[in-house]
Design a protein around this motif. Sequence first.
Motif, PDB file in Angstrom:
ATOM      1  N   MET A 133       0.824  -1.211   0.000  1.00 54.27           N
ATOM      2  CA  MET A 133       0.000   0.000   0.000  1.00 54.27           C
ATOM      3  C   MET A 133       0.857   1.259   0.000  1.00 54.27           C
ATOM      4  SD  MET A 133      -3.339  -1.043   2.294  1.00 54.27           S
ATOM      5  CE  MET A 133      -2.464  -1.819   3.665  1.00 54.27           C
TER       6      MET A 133
ATOM      7  N   ASP B 264       2.027   1.593  -3.588  1.00 55.54           N
ATOM      8  CA  ASP B 264       0.923   1.949  -4.473  1.00 55.54           C
ATOM      9  C   ASP B 264       0.454   3.384  -4.254  1.00 55.54           C
ATOM     10  OD1 ASP B 264      -1.362   1.962  -6.086  1.00 55.54           O
ATOM     11  OD2 ASP B 264      -2.595   1.023  -4.541  1.00 55.54           O
ATOM     12  N   ALA B 265       0.127   3.716  -2.996  1.00 61.42           N
ATOM     13  CA  ALA B 265      -0.534   4.986  -2.716  1.00 61.42           C
ATOM     14  C   ALA B 265       0.394   6.195  -2.815  1.00 61.42           C
ATOM     15  CB  ALA B 265      -1.183   4.940  -1.332  1.00 61.42           C
TER      16      ALA B 265
ATOM     17  N   HIS C 101       2.198   5.392  -7.198  1.00 65.99           N
ATOM     18  CA  HIS C 101       0.843   5.802  -7.616  1.00 65.99           C
ATOM     19  C   HIS C 101       0.277   4.850  -8.676  1.00 65.99           C
ATOM     20  CE1 HIS C 101       1.250   9.567  -5.364  1.00 65.99           C
ATOM     21  NE2 HIS C 101       2.474   9.659  -5.874  1.00 65.99           N
TER      22      HIS C 101
ATOM     23  N   SER D 189      -2.388   3.141  -8.457  1.00 65.61           N
ATOM     24  CA  SER D 189      -3.830   3.301  -8.546  1.00 65.61           C
ATOM     25  C   SER D 189      -4.222   4.631  -7.916  1.00 65.61           C
ATOM     26  CB  SER D 189      -4.561   2.151  -7.825  1.00 65.61           C
ATOM     27  OG  SER D 189      -4.309   2.185  -6.419  1.00 65.61           O
TER      28      SER D 189
ATOM     29  N   PRO E 111      -7.185  -0.152   3.667  1.00 63.45           N
ATOM     30  CA  PRO E 111      -6.718   0.379   2.377  1.00 63.45           C
ATOM     31  C   PRO E 111      -7.492   1.614   1.929  1.00 63.45           C
ATOM     32  CG  PRO E 111      -7.967  -1.644   2.061  1.00 63.45           C
ATOM     33  CD  PRO E 111      -7.751  -1.509   3.528  1.00 63.45           C
TER      34      PRO E 111
ATOM     35  N   SER F 102      -5.345   2.942  -1.233  1.00 63.89           N
ATOM     36  CA  SER F 102      -4.699   1.968  -2.119  1.00 63.89           C
ATOM     37  C   SER F 102      -5.702   0.932  -2.623  1.00 63.89           C
ATOM     38  CB  SER F 102      -3.559   1.253  -1.381  1.00 63.89           C
ATOM     39  OG  SER F 102      -3.053   0.178  -2.145  1.00 63.89           O
ATOM     40  N   TRP F 103      -5.970   0.963  -3.916  1.00 60.15           N
ATOM     41  CA  TRP F 103      -6.828  -0.070  -4.496  1.00 60.15           C
ATOM     42  C   TRP F 103      -6.130  -1.423  -4.533  1.00 60.15           C
ATOM     43  CZ3 TRP F 103     -11.711   0.266  -4.553  1.00 60.15           C
ATOM     44  CH2 TRP F 103     -12.384   1.467  -4.803  1.00 60.15           C
ATOM     45  N   TRP F 104      -4.815  -1.423  -4.704  1.00 57.38           N
ATOM     46  CA  TRP F 104      -4.083  -2.693  -4.672  1.00 57.38           C
ATOM     47  C   TRP F 104      -4.191  -3.327  -3.289  1.00 57.38           C
ATOM     48  CZ3 TRP F 104      -2.502  -5.607  -8.526  1.00 57.38           C
ATOM     49  CH2 TRP F 104      -2.332  -5.016  -9.776  1.00 57.38           C
ATOM     50  N   GLY F 105      -4.161  -2.505  -2.269  1.00 57.47           N
ATOM     51  CA  GLY F 105      -4.367  -3.016  -0.920  1.00 57.47           C
ATOM     52  C   GLY F 105      -5.760  -3.576  -0.744  1.00 57.47           C
TER      53      GLY F 105
END
Length: 225
Positions: free
Chosen positions: A92, A95-96, A100, A102, A172, A177-180
């Motif tokens: 996360m 990702d976040a 980036h 998502s 998430p 975080s969409w991946w989270g």
Amino acid sequence: MIARLIVQTVLWLAGMGAVLFGAAGTLAWPGAWCYLFEMGALGLWVGVWLAGYDPGLLAERLGSFVQRGQSTWDKFFMACVAVAWCAWLILMGLDARRFHWSSMHPSLQGVGVLAILVSMLAMRAVFRANSYAAPVVKIQSERGHKVSDSGPYAYVRHPMYAWAILFLVGTPLVLGSWWGALCVPLLVVGLAWRAVLEERMLREQLPGYAEYAARVRYRFVPYVW
């Protein structure tokens, strides 16, 4: 007991912060600060309440994740949880903030904050109903372990796990975080696996649990599972 609660909470938050901000590559991450603040405030609030209401349970919950009398399979499970939790936080952070991968609408952060708040309030009700809600799976013979069937346990057999799902969903969202979020179903499957093995042990070792399980049909969500 309160001093130990504060020390462990600070260390836990520092560890999570190191993982999150290390993966993010920056301290400029409002979502992570919000998450850590909410976790710390709610954790201390529940802990201080528990110190007065049920200090024996608080002592259990402040104990190690590997304990004497704990099922061997649960020791393995807790080791996997530690690895999975760190990996999830790292994902996360990457990702976040760092890459980036998502993009999540900021309004969902408020939804996540609310989800975590509700889950922690519900956990307090779980602890009120079950003095044996330890973080590890074991029979607490020295504390007179018995079946808990009141409060939320009158509706589902594992209300703590059920509300933990809401916490997992909220995390998430707060961190953005969409991946989270995509990992949450896998974490829920892990909780379900643990619940099944825990019930197997309780049926064998805790008097009255088999009758309770026959009376309360659902594990996590009424009419679902």
